[in-house]
Design a protein around this motif. Structure first.
Motif, mmCIF file in Angstrom:
data_model
loop_
_atom_site.group_PDB
_atom_site.id
_atom_site.type_symbol
_atom_site.label_atom_id
_atom_site.label_comp_id
_atom_site.label_asym_id
_atom_site.label_seq_id
_atom_site.Cartn_x
_atom_site.Cartn_y
_atom_site.Cartn_z
ATOM 1 N N ASN A 13 0.839 -1.213 0.000
ATOM 2 C CA ASN A 13 0.000 0.000 0.000
ATOM 3 C C ASN A 13 0.867 1.253 0.000
ATOM 4 O O ASN A 13 1.981 1.246 0.538
ATOM 5 C CB ASN A 13 -0.873 0.071 1.263
ATOM 6 C CG ASN A 13 -2.073 -0.838 1.203
ATOM 7 O OD1 ASN A 13 -1.952 -2.044 1.074
ATOM 8 N ND2 ASN A 13 -3.259 -0.235 1.320
ATOM 9 N N HIS A 56 -12.592 4.373 0.108
ATOM 10 C CA HIS A 56 -13.567 3.295 0.341
ATOM 11 C C HIS A 56 -13.282 2.601 1.662
ATOM 12 O O HIS A 56 -12.277 2.874 2.313
ATOM 13 C CB HIS A 56 -13.608 2.314 -0.837
ATOM 14 C CG HIS A 56 -12.372 1.487 -1.011
ATOM 15 N ND1 HIS A 56 -11.168 2.016 -1.413
ATOM 16 C CD2 HIS A 56 -12.141 0.156 -0.841
ATOM 17 C CE1 HIS A 56 -10.265 1.055 -1.494
ATOM 18 N NE2 HIS A 56 -10.821 -0.080 -1.142
ATOM 19 N N ASP A 60 -7.503 -1.871 4.730
ATOM 20 C CA ASP A 60 -6.166 -1.376 4.380
ATOM 21 C C ASP A 60 -6.205 0.085 3.915
ATOM 22 O O ASP A 60 -5.171 0.658 3.568
ATOM 23 C CB ASP A 60 -5.488 -2.275 3.331
ATOM 24 C CG ASP A 60 -6.217 -2.298 2.000
ATOM 25 O OD1 ASP A 60 -7.436 -2.543 1.981
ATOM 26 O OD2 ASP A 60 -5.561 -2.053 0.963
ATOM 27 N N HIS A 61 -7.404 0.693 3.943
ATOM 28 C CA HIS A 61 -7.543 2.115 3.592
ATOM 29 C C HIS A 61 -8.028 2.962 4.770
ATOM 30 O O HIS A 61 -7.824 4.171 4.776
ATOM 31 C CB HIS A 61 -8.502 2.276 2.401
ATOM 32 C CG HIS A 61 -8.013 1.569 1.167
ATOM 33 N ND1 HIS A 61 -7.596 2.233 0.050
ATOM 34 C CD2 HIS A 61 -7.835 0.245 0.913
ATOM 35 C CE1 HIS A 61 -7.182 1.346 -0.861
ATOM 36 N NE2 HIS A 61 -7.321 0.135 -0.357
ATOM 37 N N ASP A 131 -8.646 1.986 -5.074
ATOM 38 C CA ASP A 131 -8.487 0.664 -5.703
ATOM 39 C C ASP A 131 -9.370 0.523 -6.943
ATOM 40 O O ASP A 131 -9.865 -0.569 -7.242
ATOM 41 C CB ASP A 131 -8.847 -0.451 -4.704
ATOM 42 C CG ASP A 131 -7.842 -0.580 -3.577
ATOM 43 O OD1 ASP A 131 -6.805 0.104 -3.614
ATOM 44 O OD2 ASP A 131 -8.106 -1.374 -2.648
ATOM 45 N N HIS A 169 -2.119 0.985 -4.512
ATOM 46 C CA HIS A 169 -1.244 -0.189 -4.387
ATOM 47 C C HIS A 169 -0.121 -0.229 -5.416
ATOM 48 O O HIS A 169 -0.296 0.218 -6.553
ATOM 49 C CB HIS A 169 -2.065 -1.482 -4.507
ATOM 50 C CG HIS A 169 -2.989 -1.715 -3.358
ATOM 51 N ND1 HIS A 169 -2.606 -2.377 -2.212
ATOM 52 C CD2 HIS A 169 -4.285 -1.361 -3.172
ATOM 53 C CE1 HIS A 169 -3.630 -2.437 -1.376
ATOM 54 N NE2 HIS A 169 -4.662 -1.820 -1.928
HETATM 55 FE FE FE Z 1 -6.720 -1.762 -1.060
#
Ligand code: FE
Ligand code: ZN
Length: 257
Positions: A13, A56, A60-61, A131, A169
């Motif tokens: 990331n 979103h 991982d965000h 993403d 990413h």
């Molecule tokens: Fe992601």
């Protein structure tokens, strides 16, 4: 003058860090982990984190939001239709927000998730697209349909070619490997593969990309190309696909590539 740097997080990331050196203020996009941002703030004690922009709801965000908000009091902006921890400002299609003295337009881009949004700065030509559009590829369809994602990507592809694409990413190399399978004869794609391979071997970030480069080398933006459709036909014998059908076939091929 704003500068934009990538703070690496997890394995692949990037947390985009927008910096206004004059005001010593900064903003981050999609801090999935607070630690890299906190380390930067520790090293720059005069600076203030003013805004946290979210595309979103995936962990991982959003995973670092609460810690960063608690520490800095930063404002949290995110999509209205998704559950975003600590959100202060709910955004939908057509909204615009002021961040570090620049206006960002909100573009709804459903597909990867249903409420996914992108942020576009029309004077500086920045696009923060989470993403949705990746360098050489696109996000997986976790919530939306191929038709939704195809439409979202088409709207991003219509932005000016010089638009800098800041996705979340470092997937570029593996995306380009797939792109070459889908379009082995694409010269610009071959060149890009060589360039990105060199960058990655030197430990460099392969981003941002640009809309112009994506139009030439990203198969998911090239569903109208004869070459792409011929390869798809070779795989399953089907001809005469619509662009959405070609997109769907590419996406499911990539999922098992
Ligand atoms: Fe992601
Ligand atoms: Zn995601």
């Amino acid at each position: 003058m704003i500068t934009i740097d990538a703070l690496p997080a997890f394995t692949d990331n990037y947390i985009w860090l927008l910096q206004d050196p004059e005001q010593q203020r900064c903003a981050v996009v999609d801090p999935g982990d607070a630690a890299p941002v906190e380390a930067w703030l520790d090293a720059h004690p005069q600076w203030q984190l003013s805004d946290i922009l979210i595309t979103h709801h995936h962990f991982d965000h959003v995973g670092g939001i609460e810690k960063l908000k608690q520490r800095t009091g930063a404002r949290v902006l995110g999509p209205a239709s998704e559950k975003i921890p600590g959100r202060d400002v709910s955004l939908k299609q057509g909204d615009s927000v002021e961040v570090l003295g620049h206006t960002l337009q909100v573009i709804e881009v459903p597909g990867h998730t249903l409420g996914h949004i992108a942020y576009y700065q029309a004077q500086q030509h920045w696009l923060f697209c989470g993403d949705t559009l990746f360098a050489g590829g696109c996000g997986r369809l976790f919530e939306g349909t191929p038709a939704q994602m195809h439409d979202s990507l088409s709207r991003l592809a219509a932005l000016p070619e010089q638009t800098a694409v800041y996705c979340t990413h470092e997937y570029t190399l593996s995306n380009l490997r797939f792109a070459l399978a889908a379009e082995p004869g694409n010269k610009e794609l071959q060149q890009r593969m060589q360039q990105v391979t060199e960058w990655r071997e030197a430990g460099e970030v392969s981003l941002p990309s640009s809309i112009g480069l994506e139009l030439k080398t990203n198969p998911f933006l090239r569903c109208n190309e004869l070459s792409v459709n011929e390869i798809l036909q070779e795989r399953d014998g089907r001809s005469q696909r619509t662009p959405v059908e070609a997109f769907a076939a590419l996406r499911s091929w990539k999922d098992s590539f």
